[in-house]
Structures are given as C-alpha cells and as structure tokens.
Motif scaffolding. Sequence first.
Motif, short mmCIF file in Angstrom:
data_model
loop_
_atom_site.label_atom_id
_atom_site.label_comp_id
_atom_site.label_asym_id
_atom_site.label_seq_id
_atom_site.Cartn_x
_atom_site.Cartn_y
_atom_site.Cartn_z
N GLU A 105 0.82 -1.20 0.00
CA GLU A 105 0.00 0.00 0.00
C GLU A 105 0.86 1.27 0.00
N ALA A 106 1.87 1.29 0.85
CA ALA A 106 2.67 2.49 0.99
C ALA A 106 3.61 2.66 -0.20
N ARG A 107 3.73 3.88 -0.67
CA ARG A 107 4.65 4.22 -1.75
C ARG A 107 5.42 5.47 -1.35
N PHE A 108 6.73 5.47 -1.60
CA PHE A 108 7.58 6.57 -1.19
C PHE A 108 8.33 7.11 -2.40
N SER A 109 8.30 8.42 -2.56
CA SER A 109 9.10 9.04 -3.60
C SER A 109 10.57 8.98 -3.20
N ARG A 110 11.43 9.29 -4.14
CA ARG A 110 12.87 9.32 -3.85
C ARG A 110 13.17 10.28 -2.70
N GLU A 111 12.54 11.45 -2.75
CA GLU A 111 12.79 12.45 -1.71
C GLU A 111 12.32 11.96 -0.34
N LEU A 112 11.17 11.31 -0.31
CA LEU A 112 10.65 10.83 0.96
C LEU A 112 11.50 9.67 1.49
N LEU A 113 11.98 8.82 0.60
CA LEU A 113 12.86 7.72 1.03
C LEU A 113 14.13 8.28 1.66
N LEU A 114 14.72 9.29 1.02
CA LEU A 114 15.93 9.91 1.56
C LEU A 114 15.64 10.53 2.93
N GLU A 115 14.48 11.16 3.05
CA GLU A 115 14.11 11.78 4.33
C GLU A 115 13.87 10.74 5.41
N THR A 117 15.02 7.60 5.61
CA THR A 117 16.17 6.76 5.94
C THR A 117 17.40 7.56 6.35
N GLY A 118 17.51 8.81 5.87
CA GLY A 118 18.66 9.62 6.20
C GLY A 118 19.92 9.29 5.42
N ILE A 119 19.81 8.44 4.38
CA ILE A 119 21.00 8.10 3.59
C ILE A 119 21.27 9.22 2.58
N SER A 120 22.46 9.20 2.03
CA SER A 120 22.84 10.22 1.05
C SER A 120 22.29 9.86 -0.32
N PRO A 121 22.05 10.87 -1.18
CA PRO A 121 21.63 10.58 -2.56
C PRO A 121 22.63 9.69 -3.29
N ALA A 122 23.91 9.85 -2.98
CA ALA A 122 24.93 9.04 -3.65
C ALA A 122 24.78 7.57 -3.28
N LEU A 123 24.51 7.29 -2.01
CA LEU A 123 24.33 5.89 -1.58
C LEU A 123 23.07 5.31 -2.21
N LEU A 124 22.01 6.09 -2.26
CA LEU A 124 20.78 5.62 -2.90
C LEU A 124 21.03 5.27 -4.36
N ASP A 125 21.76 6.14 -5.06
CA ASP A 125 22.07 5.86 -6.47
C ASP A 125 22.91 4.59 -6.60
N GLU A 126 23.81 4.36 -5.65
CA GLU A 126 24.64 3.16 -5.69
C GLU A 126 23.80 1.90 -5.45
N LEU A 127 22.87 1.96 -4.51
CA LEU A 127 21.98 0.82 -4.25
C LEU A 127 21.12 0.52 -5.47
N ASP A 148 11.65 -1.60 0.60
CA ASP A 148 12.85 -0.84 0.25
C ASP A 148 13.39 -0.09 1.47
N LEU A 149 12.49 0.48 2.26
CA LEU A 149 12.92 1.16 3.48
C LEU A 149 13.64 0.20 4.42
N LEU A 150 13.05 -1.00 4.57
CA LEU A 150 13.67 -2.00 5.44
C LEU A 150 15.03 -2.43 4.89
N LEU A 151 15.11 -2.62 3.57
CA LEU A 151 16.38 -3.02 2.95
C LEU A 151 17.45 -1.97 3.17
N VAL A 152 17.10 -0.69 3.02
CA VAL A 152 18.07 0.38 3.23
C VAL A 152 18.62 0.32 4.66
N GLU A 153 17.72 0.11 5.62
CA GLU A 153 18.17 0.03 7.01
C GLU A 153 19.11 -1.16 7.23
N LEU A 154 18.81 -2.28 6.60
CA LEU A 154 19.66 -3.46 6.72
C LEU A 154 21.03 -3.20 6.09
#
Length: 227
Positions: A105-115, A117-127, A148-154
């Motif tokens: 149900e939940a959907r997150f934009s790139r900006e919201l995912l970054l907000e 999780t607190g990761i950098s845009p560079a790390l998101l691009d690498e993932l 995806d949020l859970l995976l980023v945290e892992l």
Amino acid sequence: MQQEDAERELSIDELSQVTGIPSRTIRFYNTQGLLPPPHKRGRVAYYGGEHVRVLTLIKELKEKHNLPLDLIRQLLEIRAQHGEIQMNLALKQRLLRPLATSSQEARFSRELLLEQTGISPALLDELLRLELLFPVQEGEQALFTGDDLLLVELYRRLMELGLPLALVTLIRFHLRQLVRSEIAAFEQSLLPRWQSRGLPLEEQARQFEEILTLTDTLISILHRKLL
C-alpha cells in the motif's frame, strides 16, 4: 512453570497464579475462543497443562512479538491443526515479513525515502545501480515500498558493522540463481502435480505460501550452520 502445574487440574485462580495472567483476562480469552474449553465437573471448570501452554504462548506472542489477538488466534489455530512446528514456521514467516501488507500500500518518492532513511543521494544511487532496491514504476515516477525502506536500514547497518556492499551484491546474485531454480522446480514439479489433482487456486496459494515459509526457514538455519 513447574512440571506438576502442567499436569494437574487447576482452578481458574490457580491457573492465573501459575501463568501470571489475571483471571478476568483468562475468562476473556475463553470467550474469544483462544483457549480449549475447560473440563467441567458440575459447575466448576478445571484447566490442565494444555491451557497453561496456550496461555504461556499467548503471553509470549503479545509481550515478546507485540502481536494482535487476531493474529495470535490464527497462529493458535495452525498449532491446533498442524502442530507446534508449523505454528513456529508461520510465526517466523510473519516476523520475516513485517512490512508485507503495508509494503503493498505504501509508496515513497525518492525524496521521501531519503528523508525517512537519512542516507545520502549518492548511496541511494549506488543501491539502485547494484539493483539492491526494488522500486515500482508508476507512470514516469519510480516509487519505493516499505520493503525498500527496510532493505536500506539493513544495508546501512551492515556497512556500519564493516561489511562492504560487495558482499550484499554477492548474496543477491546467488539468491537470484536460487530463485531461478525454485521457479523451474515449481513449473516442472509442483504446477503439473496441482493441475493433475485439480487443486483449487486457494489451496495452491496456501501450499505455495507454506513452501515459502519452509524454504525461508531452511535458508536461515543453513546459513547459520554454515558460518
């Protein structure tokens, strides 16, 4: 819990003392069908070892895993029909996929995912480059899910502990190979068998979910044993 408490007949007050659950709560569980019916002698109800075990399970599922009563009832029904091992497998499946429902149900934009999780845009691009996240394409926008949020945290926690993303990428590669083998086994073995037996789609889905539970648990145990 003393062994003799699990074997002898108990009044509801004694059952409360043994389990640490108030009598009124035990009565409520009775009305909700969470407990087997007590043994009646005249107007007095007595409880045995199975009631102690079920109440202990309910207490653990509520306090340790924070599960709602509806889900606890489902797990207890699995235990009653298929045994404790299958109940534990179902519980493990539930805990391994805590975001399964909300992820759809939940959907997150790139900006919201970054907000979030607190990761950098560079790390998101690498993932994303390494295909370690699984965004959903909606129109022209790629949206992320709760998984995806859970995976980023892992991933972030593993990197904090000193493991490189290269190891995660290797794990993904081998799991992808395993999934391909599982799909082939499903198409060559399971599907023809289900079709020849005329198995209803609901039963096929139930058996497939059970297979996922078993393989998830198998991989988890083998992983620990092989380390």
